[in-house]
Design an enzyme around this catalytic site. Structure first.
Site, PDB file in Angstrom:
ATOM      1  N   LYS A 179       8.636   1.490  -1.705  1.00 26.99           N
ATOM      2  CA  LYS A 179       7.185   1.646  -1.576  1.00 26.99           C
ATOM      3  C   LYS A 179       6.703   2.949  -2.200  1.00 26.99           C
ATOM      4  O   LYS A 179       5.557   3.052  -2.628  1.00 26.99           O
ATOM      5  CB  LYS A 179       6.777   1.624  -0.100  1.00 26.99           C
TER       6      LYS A 179
HETATM    7  C1  LIG Z   1       8.515  -3.760   1.557  1.00 25.55           C
HETATM    8  C2  LIG Z   1       9.957  -3.959   1.375  1.00 25.55           C
HETATM    9  C3  LIG Z   1      10.469  -5.164   0.885  1.00 25.55           C
HETATM   10  C4  LIG Z   1       9.580  -6.354   0.579  1.00 25.55           C
HETATM   11  O1  LIG Z   1       8.781  -6.139  -0.549  1.00 25.55           O
HETATM   12  P1  LIG Z   1       7.467  -7.047  -0.794  1.00 25.55           P
HETATM   13  O2  LIG Z   1       6.784  -6.431  -1.928  1.00 25.55           O
HETATM   14  O3  LIG Z   1       6.684  -6.979   0.470  1.00 25.55           O
HETATM   15  O4  LIG Z   1       7.968  -8.422  -1.073  1.00 25.55           O
HETATM   16  C5  LIG Z   1      11.828  -5.251   0.702  1.00 25.55           C
HETATM   17  N1  LIG Z   1      12.658  -4.229   1.015  1.00 25.55           N
HETATM   18  C6  LIG Z   1      12.199  -3.057   1.488  1.00 25.55           C
HETATM   19  C7  LIG Z   1      13.163  -1.981   1.831  1.00 25.55           C
HETATM   20  C8  LIG Z   1      10.841  -2.880   1.678  1.00 25.55           C
HETATM   21  O5  LIG Z   1      10.387  -1.710   2.150  1.00 25.55           O
END
Ligand SMILES: *Cc1c(COP(=O)(O)O)cnc(C)c1O
Length: 495
Positions: free
Chosen positions: A111
């Site tokens: 993120k």
């Molecule tokens: C948010 C997240 C995901 C999922 O990603 P999306 O964009 O919501 O599909 C997968 N792994 C981790 C560690 C995340 O923080």
């Protein structure tokens, strides 16, 4: 380039407006009117650029309200907060197999790739649109978005940020990261409920004219840092383009060659960015959508029906414990031939009946590019252990879900020669109890102890942002019912 709503194409806004508002006022998501294409010359230039330059170049094709120089300035600032030389290294773990590490940022999850950029994009968008009320960022998080958004927005002028997380639905590390958040414009609150409860409640506030009027009276306008915000999604396209350039630069592939990307998916933002990269000219064979046992996406891509009537499971990959994958709306908008009325109907059906279906033709088209699969908890643990053995590579639980699904994909299709990129979304030390159990066969419930054990087991360093979390001051301990979210928001803005 303008942005249109997936539910009403006649709503058209600029990129700055799309980023300031987050969600379209009809409840739809903003998508670009057209997708820019990268020429052979663009790829050649990109290949010799640094990551911030690549990101600025890709973003400049989407965000016409910003100059390349502005975007480069933001990207340079954002990615200088990452540790190591490369913000998103592509690690070759086996002959044709690569891991794209997206977790070298301030909170050790992918993120950060977007949430270190978004505050810059949003602050500038406020100036560009002449916005004079404060921007209130409301976040529903399954764990990683919350912390990454808090770090990104802390003490950013003109903004406040409130994060809601499911009290029992995030890992101890994630909880501690959020409860100890610094900054004068931040508030964190746990809710009794799961991620979908938090996300639905936050979405309701976005659609509630009454609450918005009350917020405006307090001097606030809402925006979102979830991947429904275009400013969150756009920076994610850049790392797919970048990893493709890395493969070209290394001589592994030539421009135009196709690769697989396998993405651990929840809200469908990350893999959607991969799809958008393919529309720009990144050569894609298959986009492999990996889920844990909350496998609503696996079922959707298999049957054509999206149905949330199912048991919700808490897993060791909590950031993927999601039943409503918001960004699927953007994908289906494209595959429906950009049929906004149909998308509005489907999203209404999802809200009312908890399900909708796509046509056979749409499903067939989707299957040409998307492959799917899910991993059980056992699969996940096994893969973490096997990859450490086989590749001397330590991965977190989310990445392991993707690796497991990638293995299944190879077995089912016999496709073992296409260069493949497994997308790694978190550092292993963010989920130390489960990762340690997977590799050492011993369960330690205390995250801080598990971190130390894991570090001495692997001989690797604990990343700086995760060190000594237990010694930081806990600032936020409030837990509320999900029905009280709106009230809690107003309480904050009245203060
Ligand atoms: C948010 C997240 C995901 C999922 O990603 P999306 O964009 O919501 O599909 C997968 N792994 C981790 C560690 C995340 O923080």
């Amino acid at each position: 380039m303008k942005y249109i709503s997936t539910r009403n194409k006649s709503i058209k806004v600029t990129s700055a407006e799309a980023i300031v508002s987050g969600l379209s006022k009809d409840g739809g998501l903003f998508v670009p009117e057209t997708f820019p294409k990268l020429s052979a010359k663009d790829f050649e230039e990109l290949t010799s650029m640094s990551y911030p330059e690549r990101a600025a170049k890709v973003l400049s094709l989407y965000l016409e309200d910003y100059t390349y120089e502005e975007l480069l300035d933001y990207a340079t600032k954002a990615y200088s907060r990452f540790y190591g030389d490369d913000p998103c290294p592509l690690v070759n773990v086996d002959e044709d197999l690569y891991v794209l590490e997206l977790w070298h940022g301030p909170t050790c999850a992918f993120k950060d790739m977007a949430l270190t950029m978004l505050p810059h994009l949003l602050s500038a968008a406020r100036r560009k649109t002449g916005e004079d009320s404060k921007t209130l960022i409301l976040v529903a998080t399954s764990g990683d978005t919350g912390k990454a958004a808090l770090e990104g927005f802390k003490d950013v002028e003109g903004t406040d940020i409130i994060v809601f997380y499911p009290s029992e639905g995030v890992s101890d590390m994630q909880k501690l990261q959020m409860m100890t958040q610094q900054g004068s414009n931040v508030y964190v609150c746990a809710i009794d409920g799961n991620f979908d409860d938090a996300q639905s409640a936050v979405k309701t506030i976005f659609n509630d004219k009454d609450i918005q009027a009350q917020l405006l009276a307090d001097g606030y306008k809402l925006s979102s840092a979830n991947s429904i915000n275009w400013g969150r999604l756009a920076p994610q396209i850049a790392y797919y383009v970048s990893s493709y350039c890395d493969l070209i630069a290394s001589g592994k592939i030539k421009l135009g060659d196709k690769v697989n990307f396998c993405v651990p998916s929840g809200n469908f933002g990350n893999i959607l960015a991969a799809y958008y990269a393919s529309l720009m000219g990144v050569g894609v064979n298959k986009l492999i959508c990996a889920s844990n046992v909350n496998n609503v996406l696996t079922d959707f891509f298999t049957t054509g029906t999206y149905d949330i009537h199912r048991q919700f499971h808490k897993t060791m990959s909590p950031s993927m414990d999601i039943l409503i994958s918001s960004n699927l709306e953007r994908l289906l908008f494209e595959f429906s031939g950009r049929d906004d009325k149909l998308m509005a109907e489907r999203m209404d059906a999802l809200k009312k009946d908890g399900k909708y279906s796509v046509s056979k033709d749409e499903l067939n088209e989707l299957k040409k590019i998307f492959a799917v699969g899910f991993a059980t908890e056992e699969d996940t643990k096994e893969v973490i252990d096997n990859c450490l053995e086989a590749y001397d590579y330590l991965m977190d639980t989310h990445t392991a879900v993707a690796m497991s699904v990638y293995d299944d994909y190879c077995e089912a299709t016999g496709d073992e020669d296409t260069p493949s990129v497994v997308v790694s979304t978190a550092n292993a030390y963010k989920f130390p109890c489960d990762v340690y159990e997977a590799v050492a066969g011993e369960r330690i419930e205390d995250a801080q102890k598990a971190i130390k054990k894991l570090a001495s087991f692997t001989g690797e360093d604990v990343p700086e942002p995760l060190k000594d979390l237990d010694k930081r001051e806990v600032r936020f301990t409030n837990v509320i019912d999900k029905s009280e979210i709106a009230e809690e928001v107003l309480k904050y803005t009245r203060k």
